[in-house]
Write a protein that holds these residues in place. Structure first.
Motif, short mmCIF file in Angstrom:
data_model
loop_
_atom_site.label_atom_id
_atom_site.label_comp_id
_atom_site.label_asym_id
_atom_site.label_seq_id
_atom_site.Cartn_x
_atom_site.Cartn_y
_atom_site.Cartn_z
N HIS A 140 0.81 -1.22 0.00
CA HIS A 140 0.00 0.00 0.00
C HIS A 140 0.85 1.27 0.00
O HIS A 140 0.30 2.38 0.09
N SER A 248 3.36 8.43 11.44
CA SER A 248 2.55 8.17 12.62
C SER A 248 3.06 6.90 13.28
O SER A 248 3.52 5.97 12.61
N HIS A 253 -2.96 1.94 9.62
CA HIS A 253 -4.23 2.53 9.23
C HIS A 253 -4.26 4.03 9.55
O HIS A 253 -4.81 4.83 8.78
N HIS A 254 -3.68 4.42 10.68
CA HIS A 254 -3.63 5.84 11.03
C HIS A 254 -2.76 6.61 10.05
O HIS A 254 -3.09 7.74 9.66
N THR A 255 -1.64 6.02 9.63
CA THR A 255 -0.78 6.68 8.66
C THR A 255 -1.47 6.83 7.31
O THR A 255 -1.38 7.88 6.66
N ALA A 256 -2.15 5.78 6.87
CA ALA A 256 -2.89 5.85 5.60
C ALA A 256 -3.97 6.92 5.67
O ALA A 256 -4.22 7.63 4.68
N HIS A 257 -4.64 7.03 6.82
CA HIS A 257 -5.66 8.07 6.98
C HIS A 257 -5.04 9.46 6.89
O HIS A 257 -5.61 10.38 6.27
N HIS A 258 -3.85 9.66 7.49
CA HIS A 258 -3.16 10.95 7.41
C HIS A 258 -2.82 11.28 5.97
O HIS A 258 -2.96 12.44 5.54
N THR A 260 -4.33 10.23 3.23
CA THR A 260 -5.57 10.55 2.52
C THR A 260 -6.07 11.95 2.88
O THR A 260 -6.54 12.71 2.01
N GLU A 261 -5.98 12.31 4.16
CA GLU A 261 -6.39 13.65 4.58
C GLU A 261 -5.50 14.72 3.98
O GLU A 261 -5.95 15.83 3.67
N ARG A 264 -6.75 15.33 0.51
CA ARG A 264 -7.99 16.09 0.54
C ARG A 264 -7.75 17.56 0.89
O ARG A 264 -8.35 18.46 0.29
#
Length: 308
Positions: A140, A248, A253-258, A260-261, A264
């Motif tokens: 990923h 992170s 999952h937290h790093t992937a969310h960062h 993606t944010e 955005r």
């Protein structure tokens, strides 16, 4: 014209000492106070030990150099870092091996019958294994940093900021500020300037020219290839590659969310961005380690495994 075109451009003041340690007393940090306090205690202990044997002026003259050295070590700075940290880094560099080799296993010492000296007292140091911060890259695109967590890479474009009206500039600055304020972990923006080689593009035009359906198109293809070759010969063309790295320690999952944010938030600043997957992150990381190397060809990971 936009009704906000008469607005004054927004200015955001960014302090240069955001990583400065907290000042505890006398305008000094805890590290500086510890250095001065330990030096003072050592000098006081030395004075109590030799007070009956050494004249105070003689002791004061001898104590001045270490006291001045401790003060310089505590408050001095070099290349933007404190002098004590700089000295420790210099000592660590001095004692570290100069030759590093990529190896998964420890380097085995040479046998006794192998000559490892160039002369009397001149011992040749053995190479040490090369340890990189990155342990691997997942399918990923997350970089595994071991105990330091994971890092996600985002490829971003640039914005023609100077061509915008003051109102549009204020909107871009406000959007970028919102992203910065939303960060709750380390983030880094890396901008690399790479040379652009137009030879490959000109060769493609020349190769495709004979197959074009009209002689005018073939002539235009030859003219455009000549223009590219002339442009490459007269100017040094550069391409800026922007990479945003977010890290992170709370899990992948937290790093992937960062990441993606970040995509955005940058889209709100009219900056096209996308999260790099495993092959793209591998190519981008390899290019950052060796900018002069030719571009690598991405390859597909095997069932989401790590690429090492």
């Amino acid at each position: 014209m936009s009704r906000h075109s008469d607005e004054a451009p927004m200015r955001a003041r960014v302090p240069a000492d955001i990583e400065r340690a907290d000042r505890l007393a006398f305008g000094m940090s805890g590290r500086q106070l510890v250095i001065l306090a330990v030096t003072g205690l050592l000098l006081y202990a030395a004075w109590t030990a030799v007070a009956t044997l050494v004249h105070p002026l003689v002791f004061l003259a001898g104590a001045m150099p270490p006291a001045a050295g401790a003060f310089l070590l505590a408050v001095g700075r070099r290349d933007g870092i404190s002098l004590d940290a700089w000295v420790l880094a210099a000592l660590r560099h001095r004692r570290s091996p100069r030759r590093l080799v990529p190896a998964d296993m420890p380097v085995i010492p040479a046998p006794a019958w192998v000559q490892t000296t160039a002369g009397p007292g001149d011992q040749l140091p053995l190479p040490a294994p090369l340890r990189l911060p990155a342990k691997g890259i997942t399918g990923h695109g997350l970089i595994d940093l071991g105990s330091d967590g994971t890092t996600g890479l985002v490829a971003a474009s640039t914005v023609a900021f100077g061509l915008r009206t003051p109102g549009e500039q204020n909107g871009l600055v406000a959007g970028f500020a919102r992203w910065l304020h939303s960060l709750d972990g380390p983030a880094q923006i890396v901008v690399q300037a790479q040379r652009v080689d137009l030879t490959y593009l000109a060769d493609r035009f020349l190769a495709a020219a004979p197959g074009l359906p009209h002689p005018a198109l073939e002539e235009a293809a030859h003219a455009h290839a000549a223009f590219l070759e002339d442009l490459a010969g007269q100017r040094e063309l550069l391409h800026r590659q922007v990479t945003v790295a977010v890290r992170s320690r709370r899990g992948a999952h937290h790093t992937a969310h960062h990441a993606t944010e970040a995509v955005r938030a940058l889209a709100g600043c009219e900056v096209p961005a996308r999260v790099l997957d495993g092959p793209e992150a591998t190519v981008r990381l390899a290019a950052s380690l060796d900018p002069t190397a030719p571009a690598l060809t991405p390859y597909a990971p095997s069932h989401g495994g790590e690429q090492r």
